[in-house]
Design an enzyme around this catalytic site. Structure first.
Site, mmCIF file in Angstrom:
data_model
loop_
_atom_site.group_PDB
_atom_site.id
_atom_site.type_symbol
_atom_site.label_atom_id
_atom_site.label_comp_id
_atom_site.label_asym_id
_atom_site.label_seq_id
_atom_site.Cartn_x
_atom_site.Cartn_y
_atom_site.Cartn_z
ATOM 1 N N GLU A 27 33.399 -17.780 18.085
ATOM 2 C CA GLU A 27 34.415 -18.572 17.410
ATOM 3 C C GLU A 27 34.878 -19.658 18.399
ATOM 4 O O GLU A 27 35.844 -19.478 19.121
ATOM 5 C CB GLU A 27 35.573 -17.648 17.013
ATOM 6 C CG GLU A 27 36.755 -18.323 16.416
ATOM 7 C CD GLU A 27 37.930 -17.375 16.225
ATOM 8 O OE1 GLU A 27 38.999 -17.886 15.896
ATOM 9 O OE2 GLU A 27 37.798 -16.157 16.411
ATOM 10 N N ASP A 98 37.741 -13.640 17.545
ATOM 11 C CA ASP A 98 39.000 -13.108 18.046
ATOM 12 C C ASP A 98 39.507 -12.018 17.106
ATOM 13 O O ASP A 98 39.130 -11.959 15.935
ATOM 14 C CB ASP A 98 40.053 -14.221 18.140
ATOM 15 C CG ASP A 98 39.668 -15.301 19.144
ATOM 16 O OD1 ASP A 98 38.821 -15.032 20.019
ATOM 17 O OD2 ASP A 98 40.221 -16.412 19.045
ATOM 18 N N ASP A 100 42.362 -11.802 15.843
ATOM 19 C CA ASP A 100 43.505 -12.275 15.063
ATOM 20 C C ASP A 100 43.075 -12.560 13.622
ATOM 21 O O ASP A 100 41.924 -12.367 13.240
ATOM 22 C CB ASP A 100 44.136 -13.505 15.720
ATOM 23 C CG ASP A 100 43.169 -14.677 15.840
ATOM 24 O OD1 ASP A 100 42.072 -14.644 15.236
ATOM 25 O OD2 ASP A 100 43.514 -15.647 16.536
ATOM 26 N N ASP A 102 42.676 -15.419 11.964
ATOM 27 C CA ASP A 102 41.625 -16.442 11.853
ATOM 28 C C ASP A 102 40.259 -15.881 12.227
ATOM 29 O O ASP A 102 39.262 -16.151 11.568
ATOM 30 C CB ASP A 102 41.937 -17.656 12.740
ATOM 31 C CG ASP A 102 42.973 -18.577 12.121
ATOM 32 O OD1 ASP A 102 43.146 -18.527 10.886
ATOM 33 O OD2 ASP A 102 43.614 -19.325 12.880
#
Length: 181
Positions: A27, A98, A100, A102
């Site tokens: 990412e 990640d 998270d 997103d």
């Protein structure tokens, strides 16, 4: 579209025996830094995504074939729309995002893409997910990586009596040191 030359942004593996090669899809560029320092250039390739990929579930083949990010990713792996995966450039493809919201969204978009257009790639065991930690809890003797708040709370209770106690919240793969990666 098959790749005819250099694939933009791909850090390619050098081995001619592609069955031993792995591609890590990251990412963004920042997450690649740890891999560049650790990777075996013979067998490990890296490809940084730029933003979120198209939602393959809602996208037509025509839209997909005009998206440079998707085309570059397919070329990096050795895939063509409408054709069964064979002669892959990498035997193992690992999605590295990640931990998270997103990152999970990007991960799901990639999984949807592979399932929608290259299901046999998944069925044959070529696709993997790198599960990234949210927290590192440590004292002078022990380090624990935690993937959710519950694990973190348990690690804190277990390790906080030690000296040099520390909790780190990872914001992304780019913050994880090469050694930890």
């Amino acid at each position: 579209q098959k790749a005819t030359g250099r694939i933009e942004k791909l850090i390619d593996a050098k081995s001619k025996d592609r069955s031993k090669c792995r591609l890590y899809i990251f990412e963004g560029n920042s997450a690649i830094s740890a891999t560049r320092k650790l990777r075996d250039p013979k067998t490990l390739g890296a490809y940084p995504l730029r933003g979120k990929v198209l939602n393959a579930y809602k996208t037509t083949l025509q839209q997909l074939s005009k998206n440079n990010e998707v085309i570059n990713l397919m070329n990096a792996i050795g895939l063509e729309i409408g054709k069964k995966p064979k002669d892959l450039r990498y035997d193992k493809i690992c999605i590295c995002t990640d931990a998270d919201v997103d990152g999970l969204h990007i991960r799901n978009l990639l999984i949807t893409f592979f399932l929608q257009y290259f299901e046999t790639l998944v069925q044959r065991g070529h696709l993997f997910i790198l599960e990234t930690p949210l927290f590192r809890v440590r004292n002078q003797k022990t380090t624990k990586y935690c993937y959710n708040e519950g694990e973190k709370d348990f690690a804190v209770a277990d390790l906080k009596s030690g000296k040099h106690f520390e909790i780190t919240r990872f914001k992304g793969l780019g913050e994880i040191s090469p050694k930890e990666f």
